[in-house]
Design a protein around this motif. Structure first.
Motif, PDB file in Angstrom:
ATOM      1  N   SER A 170       0.829  -1.212   0.000  1.00 55.63           N
ATOM      2  CA  SER A 170       0.000   0.000   0.000  1.00 55.63           C
ATOM      3  C   SER A 170       0.859   1.256   0.000  1.00 55.63           C
ATOM      4  CB  SER A 170      -0.950   0.001   1.213  1.00 55.63           C
ATOM      5  OG  SER A 170      -1.798  -1.128   1.181  1.00 55.63           O
ATOM      6  N   ILE A 171       1.917   1.218  -0.806  1.00 57.11           N
ATOM      7  CA  ILE A 171       2.825   2.355  -0.931  1.00 57.11           C
ATOM      8  C   ILE A 171       2.785   2.864  -2.366  1.00 57.11           C
ATOM      9  CG2 ILE A 171       5.262   3.059  -0.959  1.00 57.11           C
ATOM     10  CD1 ILE A 171       5.734   1.253   1.423  1.00 57.11           C
ATOM     11  N   ASP A 172       2.569   4.151  -2.506  1.00 58.57           N
ATOM     12  CA  ASP A 172       2.635   4.834  -3.803  1.00 58.57           C
ATOM     13  C   ASP A 172       3.062   6.265  -3.510  1.00 58.57           C
ATOM     14  OD1 ASP A 172       2.341   6.075  -6.241  1.00 58.57           O
ATOM     15  OD2 ASP A 172       0.334   5.287  -6.645  1.00 58.57           O
ATOM     16  N   VAL A 173       4.349   6.526  -3.632  1.00 55.63           N
ATOM     17  CA  VAL A 173       4.890   7.824  -3.230  1.00 55.63           C
ATOM     18  C   VAL A 173       5.872   8.326  -4.275  1.00 55.63           C
ATOM     19  CG1 VAL A 173       4.657   7.399  -0.747  1.00 55.63           C
ATOM     20  CG2 VAL A 173       6.775   6.763  -1.915  1.00 55.63           C
ATOM     21  N   ALA A 174       6.029   9.640  -4.317  1.00 55.45           N
ATOM     22  CA  ALA A 174       7.056  10.245  -5.159  1.00 55.45           C
ATOM     23  C   ALA A 174       8.425   9.977  -4.542  1.00 55.45           C
ATOM     24  CB  ALA A 174       6.815  11.744  -5.276  1.00 55.45           C
ATOM     25  N   LEU A 175       9.411   9.776  -5.395  1.00 53.40           N
ATOM     26  CA  LEU A 175      10.781   9.575  -4.929  1.00 53.40           C
ATOM     27  C   LEU A 175      11.527  10.898  -4.996  1.00 53.40           C
ATOM     28  CD1 LEU A 175      11.635   6.139  -6.571  1.00 53.40           C
ATOM     29  CD2 LEU A 175      11.477   6.639  -4.124  1.00 53.40           C
ATOM     30  N   PRO A 176      11.882  11.453  -3.837  1.00 54.39           N
ATOM     31  CA  PRO A 176      12.568  12.747  -3.824  1.00 54.39           C
ATOM     32  C   PRO A 176      13.994  12.629  -4.331  1.00 54.39           C
ATOM     33  CG  PRO A 176      12.484  11.831  -1.619  1.00 54.39           C
ATOM     34  CD  PRO A 176      11.694  10.902  -2.489  1.00 54.39           C
ATOM     35  N   ALA A 177      14.590  13.749  -4.654  1.00 54.21           N
ATOM     36  CA  ALA A 177      15.972  13.743  -5.124  1.00 54.21           C
ATOM     37  C   ALA A 177      16.950  13.493  -3.977  1.00 54.21           C
ATOM     38  CB  ALA A 177      16.288  15.077  -5.802  1.00 54.21           C
ATOM     39  N   GLU A 178      16.618  13.953  -2.765  1.00 52.70           N
ATOM     40  CA  GLU A 178      17.538  13.847  -1.641  1.00 52.70           C
ATOM     41  C   GLU A 178      17.707  12.389  -1.214  1.00 52.70           C
ATOM     42  OE1 GLU A 178      14.924  15.687  -1.811  1.00 52.70           O
ATOM     43  OE2 GLU A 178      15.322  17.776  -1.225  1.00 52.70           O
ATOM     44  N   ARG A 179      18.949  11.957  -1.120  1.00 52.02           N
ATOM     45  CA  ARG A 179      19.204  10.564  -0.760  1.00 52.02           C
ATOM     46  C   ARG A 179      18.776  10.265   0.672  1.00 52.02           C
ATOM     47  NH1 ARG A 179      24.441   7.483  -2.947  1.00 52.02           N
ATOM     48  NH2 ARG A 179      23.272   7.970  -4.838  1.00 52.02           N
ATOM     49  N   SER A 180      18.904  11.231   1.571  1.00 50.16           N
ATOM     50  CA  SER A 180      18.501  10.996   2.960  1.00 50.16           C
ATOM     51  C   SER A 180      17.013  10.692   3.051  1.00 50.16           C
ATOM     52  CB  SER A 180      18.846  12.207   3.827  1.00 50.16           C
ATOM     53  OG  SER A 180      18.152  13.370   3.362  1.00 50.16           O
ATOM     54  N   LEU A 181      16.200  11.366   2.226  1.00 47.68           N
ATOM     55  CA  LEU A 181      14.764  11.105   2.234  1.00 47.68           C
ATOM     56  C   LEU A 181      14.466   9.751   1.606  1.00 47.68           C
ATOM     57  CD1 LEU A 181      13.392  14.627   1.266  1.00 47.68           C
ATOM     58  CD2 LEU A 181      13.638  13.622   3.540  1.00 47.68           C
ATOM     59  N   ARG A 182      15.230   9.371   0.604  1.00 46.43           N
ATOM     60  CA  ARG A 182      15.041   8.047   0.015  1.00 46.43           C
ATOM     61  C   ARG A 182      15.407   6.945   1.020  1.00 46.43           C
ATOM     62  NH1 ARG A 182      15.900   7.510  -6.430  1.00 46.43           N
ATOM     63  NH2 ARG A 182      14.901   9.462  -7.061  1.00 46.43           N
ATOM     64  N   ARG A 183      16.399   7.205   1.845  1.00 43.80           N
ATOM     65  CA  ARG A 183      16.756   6.218   2.872  1.00 43.80           C
ATOM     66  C   ARG A 183      15.590   5.992   3.833  1.00 43.80           C
ATOM     67  NH1 ARG A 183      21.862   4.502   2.639  1.00 43.80           N
ATOM     68  NH2 ARG A 183      23.429   5.845   1.665  1.00 43.80           N
ATOM     69  N   ARG A 184      14.882   7.047   4.166  1.00 43.96           N
ATOM     70  CA  ARG A 184      13.724   6.893   5.053  1.00 43.96           C
ATOM     71  C   ARG A 184      12.638   6.060   4.379  1.00 43.96           C
ATOM     72  NH1 ARG A 184      12.808  12.870   7.797  1.00 43.96           N
ATOM     73  NH2 ARG A 184      14.932  13.160   8.577  1.00 43.96           N
ATOM     74  N   ILE A 185      12.425   6.302   3.117  1.00 42.25           N
ATOM     75  CA  ILE A 185      11.435   5.515   2.380  1.00 42.25           C
ATOM     76  C   ILE A 185      11.859   4.050   2.357  1.00 42.25           C
ATOM     77  CG2 ILE A 185      10.453   5.113   0.092  1.00 42.25           C
ATOM     78  CD1 ILE A 185      10.581   8.161  -0.337  1.00 42.25           C
ATOM     79  N   ALA A 186      13.137   3.802   2.078  1.00 43.27           N
ATOM     80  CA  ALA A 186      13.635   2.424   2.030  1.00 43.27           C
ATOM     81  C   ALA A 186      13.451   1.728   3.372  1.00 43.27           C
ATOM     82  CB  ALA A 186      15.103   2.410   1.624  1.00 43.27           C
ATOM     83  N   ALA A 187      13.692   2.438   4.465  1.00 42.87           N
ATOM     84  CA  ALA A 187      13.532   1.832   5.795  1.00 42.87           C
ATOM     85  C   ALA A 187      12.091   1.407   6.029  1.00 42.87           C
ATOM     86  CB  ALA A 187      13.981   2.817   6.872  1.00 42.87           C
ATOM     87  N   THR A 188      11.146   2.230   5.597  1.00 41.54           N
ATOM     88  CA  THR A 188       9.740   1.879   5.767  1.00 41.54           C
ATOM     89  C   THR A 188       9.357   0.696   4.891  1.00 41.54           C
ATOM     90  OG1 THR A 188       9.178   4.156   6.354  1.00 41.54           O
ATOM     91  CG2 THR A 188       7.380   2.747   5.574  1.00 41.54           C
ATOM     92  N   VAL A 189       9.873   0.659   3.671  1.00 41.14           N
ATOM     93  CA  VAL A 189       9.602  -0.474   2.787  1.00 41.14           C
ATOM     94  C   VAL A 189      10.092  -1.766   3.425  1.00 41.14           C
ATOM     95  CG1 VAL A 189      10.203  -1.530   0.577  1.00 41.14           C
ATOM     96  CG2 VAL A 189       9.594   0.898   0.680  1.00 41.14           C
ATOM     97  N   LEU A 190      11.302  -1.742   3.964  1.00 40.48           N
ATOM     98  CA  LEU A 190      11.862  -2.945   4.567  1.00 40.48           C
ATOM     99  C   LEU A 190      11.073  -3.381   5.794  1.00 40.48           C
ATOM    100  CD1 LEU A 190      15.619  -2.004   4.235  1.00 40.48           C
ATOM    101  CD2 LEU A 190      14.431  -3.805   2.991  1.00 40.48           C
ATOM    102  N   LEU A 191      10.584  -2.427   6.545  1.00 42.69           N
ATOM    103  CA  LEU A 191       9.756  -2.753   7.707  1.00 42.69           C
ATOM    104  C   LEU A 191       8.458  -3.428   7.277  1.00 42.69           C
ATOM    105  CD1 LEU A 191       8.858  -2.608  10.653  1.00 42.69           C
ATOM    106  CD2 LEU A 191       8.176  -0.238  10.248  1.00 42.69           C
ATOM    107  N   ARG A 192       7.793  -2.848   6.313  1.00 44.80           N
ATOM    108  CA  ARG A 192       6.487  -3.358   5.908  1.00 44.80           C
ATOM    109  C   ARG A 192       6.584  -4.692   5.172  1.00 44.80           C
ATOM    110  NH1 ARG A 192       2.180   1.185   4.012  1.00 44.80           N
ATOM    111  NH2 ARG A 192       2.236   2.489   5.872  1.00 44.80           N
TER     112      ARG A 192
END
Length: 369
Positions: A170-192
């Motif tokens: 249930s994830i559909d999000v824009a991928l920001p340019a900042e790598r730090s923000l992408r790391r947060r997204i990746a952490a949530t993906v791995l959790l879910r």
């Protein structure tokens, strides 16, 4: 709405309290008092030992880096001075003989089988004289293929796609340019994703590889590489021991039973074929309470393993009673020397809370306090 938060950050209350206890000089006396009334087995859990890279340029999961080489050497020196480091196989022998373990027994373990275990961790362990067990995912050592969770982080960090669409989560999000923000997204993906069955996890990752044209099959990234069997044999000849971490690093309890049993058997068969000593030690991939169950324990025992580790935080007051689901104390890079020393001396107070044991990150990482 998805709440993308970092999984690990500042030390928090436990870290600050640990540093205070360390600075007071009371840790060693408190440890000695504790050893009189509680003889529990401590097992340290590491993944990678390497210099901390620049987060803005590093292309893989920072959370798998347990500690730096210098800090690891200091940790092992403390272990050697104040504790009783033991091989897990020697602990098995003591349990089989009905013998009590010495006070302040500590075992050092590594999960996954990254090649920095060979290049960095093993030489330090050898220098200091501390034994260790390396749990390897045999399929990755066979092929040199990067670990799936780490590769997923790599793809999210580097893809040119503008959105991340994962209907399974249930994830559909824009991928920001900042790598730090992408790391947060990746952490949530791995959790879910760890609520998914192992096959669904693999299918989701493989679909992204195809959609983004980032196949892992032929990838040989320098920063995400398993050790080789020749390196493992060299480490074994130096006195280190090896155990199973599955074949493909999949959550065993999330596989169909026949596939799970085959994964356990095949990992042992490969270790027995490639190394001199029979494999009798297991670490369940991911290792939280969703990653193994009674069926997995039975398959592990039936395959010939004699001891197994989970990734649930804690120590083992009666290791003979849970020898197929031993608790461990995770070591992470945000642990300063005081927190590490306090965790070893007073693990019930200074380690991660046992209740927060579900693995949340790319490998077996527990929840931070």
């Amino acid at each position: 709405m998805v709440n993308f938060t970092t999984v690990r950050g500042a030390p928090g209350i436990r870290g600050r309290l640990g540093e205070m206890c360390y600075a007071s000089g009371l840790l060693h006396p408190l440890q000695r008092v504790r050893a009189w009334w509680q003889r529990d087995l401590r097992i340290l859990a590491y993944h990678r030992v390497m210099p901390l890279p620049d987060p803005d340029t590093y292309e893989f999961d920072l959370e798998l880096i347990s500690t730096t080489p210098d800090d690891f050497r200091e940790q092992m020196l403390r272990l050697k001075r104040h504790f009783r480091p033991m091989r897990l196989t020697d602990i098995v022998a003591a349990l089989d003989a009905g013998e009590a373990l010495p006070p302040d027994t500590v075992a050092v373990t590594f999960d996954d089988g990254y090649d920095d275990n060979y290049h960095i961790a093993a030489p330090i362990l050898d220098e200091v004289g501390v034994p260790a067990t390396f749990f390897v995912s045999t399929g990755h050592v066979d092929t040199g293929r990067p670990y799936a969770y780490d590769w997923l982080v790599h793809m999210i960090l580097l893809t040119t796609a503008t959105r991340l669409v994962l209907p399974e989560l249930s994830i559909d999000v824009a991928l920001p340019a900042e790598r730090s923000l992408r790391r947060r997204i990746a952490a949530t993906v791995l959790l879910r994703m760890k609520w998914l069955d192992a096959r669904d996890q693999s299918a989701m990752t493989e679909r992204l590889e195809a959609e983004w044209n980032m196949p892992s099959f032929n990838a040989r990234p320098v920063d995400c590489h398993p050790m080789t069997w020749n390196q493992a044999r060299e480490m074994e000849a130096a006195g280190f021991e090896f155990g199973s971490h599955g074949v493909h690093h999949r959550m065993l309890a999330r596989l169909p039973r026949d596939e799970m049993e085959r994964e356990v058997r095949e990992s042992k068969a490969t270790l027995d074929r490639e190394l001199r000593h029979p494999a009798i030690l297991m670490s369940y991939p991911v290792g939280g309470d969703r990653a193994y169950n009674d069926d997995v324990i039975a398959a592990t025992r039936n395959a010939g393993f004699q001891l197994a580790c989970s990734y649930i935080c804690g120590t083992n007051p009666e290791p003979s009673e849970n020898r197929y689901a031993l608790y461990r104390l995770p070591v992470e890079s945000n642990m300063g020397p005081g927190w590490f020393a306090a965790m070893l001396a007073l693990p019930q107070l200074m380690s991660y809370p046992t209740a927060a044991h579900a693995a949340t990150g790319p490998s077996e990482r527990p929840c931070s306090p």
